[in-house]
Every structure is written in structure tokens, then in C-alpha cells.
Design a protein around this motif. Structure first.
Motif, PDB file in Angstrom:
ATOM      1  N   LYS A   1      28.193  16.821  23.164  1.00 10.18           N
ATOM      2  CA  LYS A   1      27.132  17.072  24.138  1.00 10.18           C
ATOM      3  C   LYS A   1      25.733  16.886  23.568  1.00 10.18           C
ATOM      4  CE  LYS A   1      30.089  20.304  26.652  1.00 10.18           C
ATOM      5  NZ  LYS A   1      30.261  21.680  27.176  1.00 10.18           N
ATOM      6  N   MET A   2      25.639  16.185  22.451  1.00 10.05           N
ATOM      7  CA  MET A   2      24.333  15.903  21.861  1.00 10.05           C
ATOM      8  C   MET A   2      24.460  14.675  20.967  1.00 10.05           C
ATOM      9  SD  MET A   2      24.117  19.005  19.086  1.00 10.05           S
ATOM     10  CE  MET A   2      25.004  20.165  20.147  1.00 10.05           C
ATOM     11  N   PRO A   3      23.357  14.065  20.581  1.00 11.12           N
ATOM     12  CA  PRO A   3      23.434  12.882  19.729  1.00 11.12           C
ATOM     13  C   PRO A   3      24.165  13.173  18.425  1.00 11.12           C
ATOM     14  CG  PRO A   3      21.220  13.152  20.605  1.00 11.12           C
ATOM     15  CD  PRO A   3      21.969  14.402  20.958  1.00 11.12           C
ATOM     16  N   GLY A   4      24.828  12.161  17.900  1.00 17.80           N
ATOM     17  CA  GLY A   4      25.550  12.329  16.646  1.00 17.80           C
ATOM     18  C   GLY A   4      24.604  12.471  15.470  1.00 17.80           C
ATOM     19  N   ARG A   5      25.187  12.823  14.347  1.00 15.65           N
ATOM     20  CA  ARG A   5      24.407  12.944  13.109  1.00 15.65           C
ATOM     21  C   ARG A   5      25.006  11.989  12.080  1.00 15.65           C
ATOM     22  NH1 ARG A   5      23.630  15.884   8.266  1.00 15.65           N
ATOM     23  NH2 ARG A   5      21.450  16.448   7.988  1.00 15.65           N
ATOM     24  N   HIS A   6      24.207  11.046  11.623  1.00 17.77           N
ATOM     25  CA  HIS A   6      24.724  10.002  10.764  1.00 17.77           C
ATOM     26  C   HIS A   6      25.199  10.540   9.418  1.00 17.77           C
ATOM     27  CE1 HIS A   6      23.389   7.047  13.568  1.00 17.77           C
ATOM     28  NE2 HIS A   6      22.132   7.458  13.499  1.00 17.77           N
ATOM     29  N   PHE A   7      26.349  10.039   8.983  1.00 21.92           N
ATOM     30  CA  PHE A   7      26.825  10.143   7.603  1.00 21.92           C
ATOM     31  C   PHE A   7      27.378  11.507   7.194  1.00 21.92           C
ATOM     32  CE2 PHE A   7      22.984   7.220   7.213  1.00 21.92           C
ATOM     33  CZ  PHE A   7      23.719   6.064   7.420  1.00 21.92           C
ATOM     34  N   ALA A   8      27.502  12.482   8.082  1.00 17.76           N
ATOM     35  CA  ALA A   8      27.990  13.799   7.669  1.00 17.76           C
ATOM     36  C   ALA A   8      29.405  13.708   7.114  1.00 17.76           C
ATOM     37  CB  ALA A   8      27.939  14.783   8.833  1.00 17.76           C
ATOM     38  N   ASP A   9      30.245  12.840   7.709  1.00 21.20           N
ATOM     39  CA  ASP A   9      31.607  12.701   7.195  1.00 21.20           C
ATOM     40  C   ASP A   9      31.614  12.104   5.801  1.00 21.20           C
ATOM     41  OD1 ASP A   9      30.613  10.326   8.185  1.00 21.20           O
ATOM     42  OD2 ASP A   9      32.442   9.759   9.254  1.00 21.20           O
ATOM     43  N   ARG A  10      30.745  11.122   5.558  1.00 22.75           N
ATOM     44  CA  ARG A  10      30.666  10.536   4.212  1.00 22.75           C
ATOM     45  C   ARG A  10      30.126  11.538   3.208  1.00 22.75           C
ATOM     46  NH1 ARG A  10      27.954   5.199   4.432  1.00 22.75           N
ATOM     47  NH2 ARG A  10      30.036   4.307   4.405  1.00 22.75           N
ATOM     48  N   ASP A  11      29.173  12.373   3.626  1.00 25.31           N
ATOM     49  CA  ASP A  11      28.654  13.419   2.743  1.00 25.31           C
ATOM     50  C   ASP A  11      29.791  14.289   2.216  1.00 25.31           C
ATOM     51  OD1 ASP A  11      26.094  12.528   3.281  1.00 25.31           O
ATOM     52  OD2 ASP A  11      25.693  14.062   4.785  1.00 25.31           O
ATOM     53  N   VAL A  12      30.669  14.709   3.114  1.00 29.25           N
ATOM     54  CA  VAL A  12      31.762  15.603   2.735  1.00 29.25           C
ATOM     55  C   VAL A  12      32.768  14.898   1.828  1.00 29.25           C
ATOM     56  CG1 VAL A  12      33.813  16.780   3.633  1.00 29.25           C
ATOM     57  CG2 VAL A  12      31.578  17.216   4.646  1.00 29.25           C
ATOM     58  N   MET A  13      33.163  13.684   2.192  1.00 29.97           N
ATOM     59  CA  MET A  13      34.181  12.984   1.409  1.00 29.97           C
ATOM     60  C   MET A  13      33.682  12.670   0.002  1.00 29.97           C
ATOM     61  SD  MET A  13      36.088  10.553   4.231  1.00 29.97           S
ATOM     62  CE  MET A  13      34.600   9.863   4.966  1.00 29.97           C
ATOM     63  N   ASN A  14      32.413  12.294  -0.128  1.00 28.50           N
ATOM     64  CA  ASN A  14      31.868  12.026  -1.454  1.00 28.50           C
ATOM     65  C   ASN A  14      31.736  13.300  -2.280  1.00 28.50           C
ATOM     66  OD1 ASN A  14      31.727   9.284  -1.135  1.00 28.50           O
ATOM     67  ND2 ASN A  14      29.534   9.195  -0.789  1.00 28.50           N
ATOM     68  N   LEU A  15      31.293  14.382  -1.642  1.00 29.19           N
ATOM     69  CA  LEU A  15      31.157  15.632  -2.385  1.00 29.19           C
ATOM     70  C   LEU A  15      32.516  16.134  -2.842  1.00 29.19           C
ATOM     71  CD1 LEU A  15      29.438  17.914  -3.473  1.00 29.19           C
ATOM     72  CD2 LEU A  15      29.625  19.045  -1.237  1.00 29.19           C
ATOM     73  N   ARG A  16      33.520  16.030  -1.997  1.00 34.58           N
ATOM     74  CA  ARG A  16      34.855  16.468  -2.400  1.00 34.58           C
ATOM     75  C   ARG A  16      35.335  15.682  -3.622  1.00 34.58           C
ATOM     76  NH1 ARG A  16      39.973  18.201   0.743  1.00 34.58           N
ATOM     77  NH2 ARG A  16      41.547  18.027  -0.869  1.00 34.58           N
ATOM     78  N   GLN A  17      35.168  14.362  -3.599  1.00 29.38           N
ATOM     79  CA  GLN A  17      35.614  13.553  -4.720  1.00 29.38           C
ATOM     80  C   GLN A  17      34.850  13.901  -5.989  1.00 29.38           C
ATOM     81  OE1 GLN A  17      38.248  11.425  -4.416  1.00 29.38           O
ATOM     82  NE2 GLN A  17      38.147  11.369  -6.647  1.00 29.38           N
ATOM     83  N   LEU A  18      33.566  14.193  -5.848  1.00 33.49           N
ATOM     84  CA  LEU A  18      32.772  14.595  -7.011  1.00 33.49           C
ATOM     85  C   LEU A  18      33.263  15.925  -7.577  1.00 33.49           C
ATOM     86  CD1 LEU A  18      28.917  14.289  -7.244  1.00 33.49           C
ATOM     87  CD2 LEU A  18      30.076  16.300  -8.126  1.00 33.49           C
ATOM     88  N   LEU A  19      33.566  16.875  -6.690  1.00 29.81           N
ATOM     89  CA  LEU A  19      33.989  18.200  -7.142  1.00 29.81           C
ATOM     90  C   LEU A  19      35.328  18.155  -7.875  1.00 29.81           C
ATOM     91  CD1 LEU A  19      33.046  20.454  -4.080  1.00 29.81           C
ATOM     92  CD2 LEU A  19      31.837  20.237  -6.252  1.00 29.81           C
ATOM     93  N   VAL A  20      36.260  17.337  -7.392  1.00 27.51           N
ATOM     94  CA  VAL A  20      37.571  17.305  -8.037  1.00 27.51           C
ATOM     95  C   VAL A  20      37.565  16.416  -9.272  1.00 27.51           C
ATOM     96  CG1 VAL A  20      38.742  17.800  -5.864  1.00 27.51           C
ATOM     97  CG2 VAL A  20      38.463  15.428  -6.594  1.00 27.51           C
ATOM     98  N   SER A  21      36.574  15.533  -9.403  1.00 26.33           N
ATOM     99  CA  SER A  21      36.501  14.653 -10.572  1.00 26.33           C
ATOM    100  C   SER A  21      35.634  15.230 -11.673  1.00 26.33           C
ATOM    101  CB  SER A  21      35.938  13.283 -10.173  1.00 26.33           C
ATOM    102  OG  SER A  21      36.755  12.637  -9.230  1.00 26.33           O
ATOM    103  N   ARG A  22      34.548  15.894 -11.294  1.00 26.87           N
ATOM    104  CA  ARG A  22      33.569  16.327 -12.283  1.00 26.87           C
ATOM    105  C   ARG A  22      33.217  17.796 -12.207  1.00 26.87           C
ATOM    106  NH1 ARG A  22      34.829  13.556 -15.473  1.00 26.87           N
ATOM    107  NH2 ARG A  22      33.864  11.754 -16.448  1.00 26.87           N
ATOM    108  N   SER A  23      34.058  18.591 -11.535  1.00 24.41           N
ATOM    109  CA  SER A  23      33.768  20.014 -11.452  1.00 24.41           C
ATOM    110  C   SER A  23      35.062  20.806 -11.622  1.00 24.41           C
ATOM    111  CB  SER A  23      33.087  20.341 -10.118  1.00 24.41           C
ATOM    112  OG  SER A  23      32.581  21.653 -10.123  1.00 24.41           O
ATOM    113  N   TRP A  24      34.986  22.085 -11.328  1.00 23.49           N
ATOM    114  CA  TRP A  24      36.080  23.010 -11.622  1.00 23.49           C
ATOM    115  C   TRP A  24      37.213  22.973 -10.603  1.00 23.49           C
ATOM    116  CZ3 TRP A  24      34.600  25.036 -16.167  1.00 23.49           C
ATOM    117  CH2 TRP A  24      33.250  25.234 -16.415  1.00 23.49           C
ATOM    118  N   PHE A  25      37.023  22.325  -9.494  1.00 26.74           N
ATOM    119  CA  PHE A  25      37.891  22.524  -8.342  1.00 26.74           C
ATOM    120  C   PHE A  25      39.155  21.668  -8.397  1.00 26.74           C
ATOM    121  CE2 PHE A  25      33.637  23.649  -7.242  1.00 26.74           C
ATOM    122  CZ  PHE A  25      33.767  24.804  -6.494  1.00 26.74           C
TER     123      PHE A  25
END
Length: 295
Positions: free
Chosen positions: A50-74
Motif C-alpha cells: 500500500k505504499m511505494p517500494g524501498r529499493h535494495f532492502a532485500d540485497r541489504d539483508v542477504m549481503n549482511l547475512r553473508q558477511l556475518l557468517v563469513s567474517r563474524s561470530w554467527f
């Protein structure tokens, strides 16, 4: 849709600044670096009903997840990282997942907790008796900004209250969203709309015991088109990948903490002329990413 096209700058075919492939090929940390008591909840909502989309939020999450599992404690499993994208980000799912993260803190007092949200936010007027106040809210994909209540959005005061009860020392909240009534936020009407007000948020709407990192309070949370991501998340990740190491005290130690990553992101946003006012509510000296090689 035509009104959702973002302005391209430079050569739009140039992939030099896109982080996806670089993050995807990062070698993982050794097993000894993982923690069984590190939990993350990552939310990314790009497409709203019911409102305009927000660009790139899905990519933000997927990149952060990959960073966390590759270079962090998770650890890279559903018991330690929960991820919700687009159609999954309903009000009930948002409440359920936040309850899950809070439960991990209650049952693991020494756990590290990370909450990340990339999507629309809104500054909502609420009335209690004769008092009129403002409430910062996260918006699930089916929220209607014209008929918003505490049961159709997620009030950040609720998250603040729950986190403040936890004994955990290692908690961080990252919100890549804006919380005001400017044209860059969720109240934007492509046709112009009537009665739109421009009001700013306040740092007091966020924070509490753990540090909160917020992309924009009185400005818009803007995209960074060359990187194909939200501006705040893009430069925060660039910092976590190593470029922020040593910003706190000038000494590179092979680790990047959240305070260093925030300082890097804020400086780069200014350098790139993205008119944003990111906020960090308290010192966040929480080590997140390891970039100095194995011990």
C-alpha cells in the motif's frame, strides 16, 4: 513503476562498487571463531502493498547475512540467524521473530544479539489522554500508513522496553530506515497527496540500554545507486569489511567494531553528498567482523 525509478549516476553497467560477489566469496572464519550464543534477526522489506517500494532492502539483508557468517561470530543456521524478506515481513512474523530474539537473550544472559531492519519506517502521532506524542514504527509489507496502529505496525518503544529488561551486554540494533514525514520516507505520495506534513524525528525515540544505529532521523534514508544498496547499509558493510579498522584510535587490530563501522559510514555518506543524518545512540564498541587473518 515509473515513480519508483531511482536516479542513476555514472555508468549504470559498472559493477565496481557492488559488494555482492565480493562478500559471497569471502572465506569463512575458522570454527574456533564461531559462537553458539550469537543470534541475529535480519529483516528486509523492499515491496509494500500500500505504499511505494524501498529499493535494495532485500540485497541489504542477504549481503549482511553473508558477511556475518563469513567474517563474524554467527553460525549459518536457522537457530542462530533468522532472515525475513519482502512478502515474509508481515506484522505477525515481525512480532514473532522479535520475540524469538528477546527469548534468546533471556535464556542466554551472555549472548550476543543483533537486530537489523531495512525497510520503511514512520513517525506516527499517538494520543494518550490529553497528551499527544510521537511514536517511531517499523512497517510490515501490508501496513497502511493512513490507518496505522500499534497492531498494524511495530512500535519501537516496544522493542526498547523488551531490550532494556535483558541482562545481555552485547546487543546492537541497526535500523536502515527514516522516521519522519519527509518525502523520502513512507508517507511519500507520488501524486503529491494533500495534507502532508514535514516533521522530524528525535533521538529520544531510539536507544535505551543497548546502542542503536539509525540511518536517518530528520532526513531520508537514501539509496546508493552505484552500490545497488541502501546508502547507510552499503557503507556500514564497507567498513565492516575492513575499511573502518583503526578509525576509533588509529590502531589497526584486525577487527572492526560497530562504532568504527558507523563512523566510516557517516563519513562516506557525507563524502558522497548523500544528505542523511545517521545516529548512534551510545558507544558501540562491539567487535563484529574479523579482517586480520587467522591467529
Amino acid at each position: 513503476l515509473p515513480h519508483e525509478i531511482w536516479p542513476h549516476r555514472g555508468n549504470i553497467d559498472d559493477q565496481q562498487e557492488v559488494l555482492d560477489d565480493f562478500i559471497r566469496t569471502l572465506p569463512p572464519l575458522a570454527n574456533w571463531s564461531k559462537r553458539s550464543d550469537a543470534y541475529a534477526l535480519l529483516i528486509g522489506a523492499s515491496r509494500y502493498k500500500k505504499m511505494p517500494g524501498r529499493h535494495f532492502a532485500d540485497r541489504d539483508v542477504m549481503n549482511l547475512r553473508q558477511l556475518l557468517v563469513s567474517r563474524s561470530w554467527f553460525m549459518d543456521d536457522a537457530q542462530h540467524i533468522r532472515q525475513r524478506l519482502d512478502h515474509e515481513v508481515t506484522q505477525s512474523a515481525l512480532q514473532w521473530d522479535i520475540d524469538w530474539l528477546i527469548t534468546q537473550g533471556r535464556t542466554n544472559p551472555n549472548a550476543m544479539l543483533l537486530f537489523y531492519y531495512s525497510g520503511h519506517g514512520l513517525l506516527h502521532q499517538v494520543q494518550s489522554g490529553r497528551e499527544v506524542g510521537r511514536e517511531a514504527m517499523l512497517l510490515p509489507i501490508d501496513a497502511d500508513p493512513e490507518q496505522l496502529t500499534a497492531t498494524t505496525g511495530y512500535p519501537l518503544s516496544r522493542l526498547k522496553a523488551e531490550l532494556s529488561k535483558l541482562p545481555n551486554k552485547e546487543i546492537v540494533v541497526i535500523l536502515d530506515a527514516c522516521f519522519n514525514q519527509s518525502s523520502a520516507c513512507a508517507t511519500w505520495r507520488p501524486t503529491g497527496g494533500g495534507g502532508q506534513q514535514h516533521g522530524g524525528g528525535s533521538p529520544t525515540l531510539f536507544g535505551g540500554k543497548p546502542p542503536w544505529l539509525v540511518a536517518a532521523v530528520n532526513s531520508g534514508a537514501l539509496p546508493y545507486p552505484p552500490g545497488r544498496q541502501s546508502g547507510f547499509s552499503y557503507f556500514l558493510m564497507r567498513g565492516l569489511l575492513g575499511e573502518a579498522d583503526g578509525l576509533a584510535d588509529g590502531k589497526r587490530d584486525g577487527w572492526v567494531d560497530m562504532a568504527e563501522a558507523f563512523q566510516y559510514a557517516r563519513d562516506r555518506l557525507t563524502e558522497k553528498h548523500l544528505t542523511m543524518d545517521p545516529l548512534m545512540t551510545a558507544p558501540a564498541r562491539l567487535r563484529i567482523s574479523k579482517i586480520g587473518g587467522e591467529r
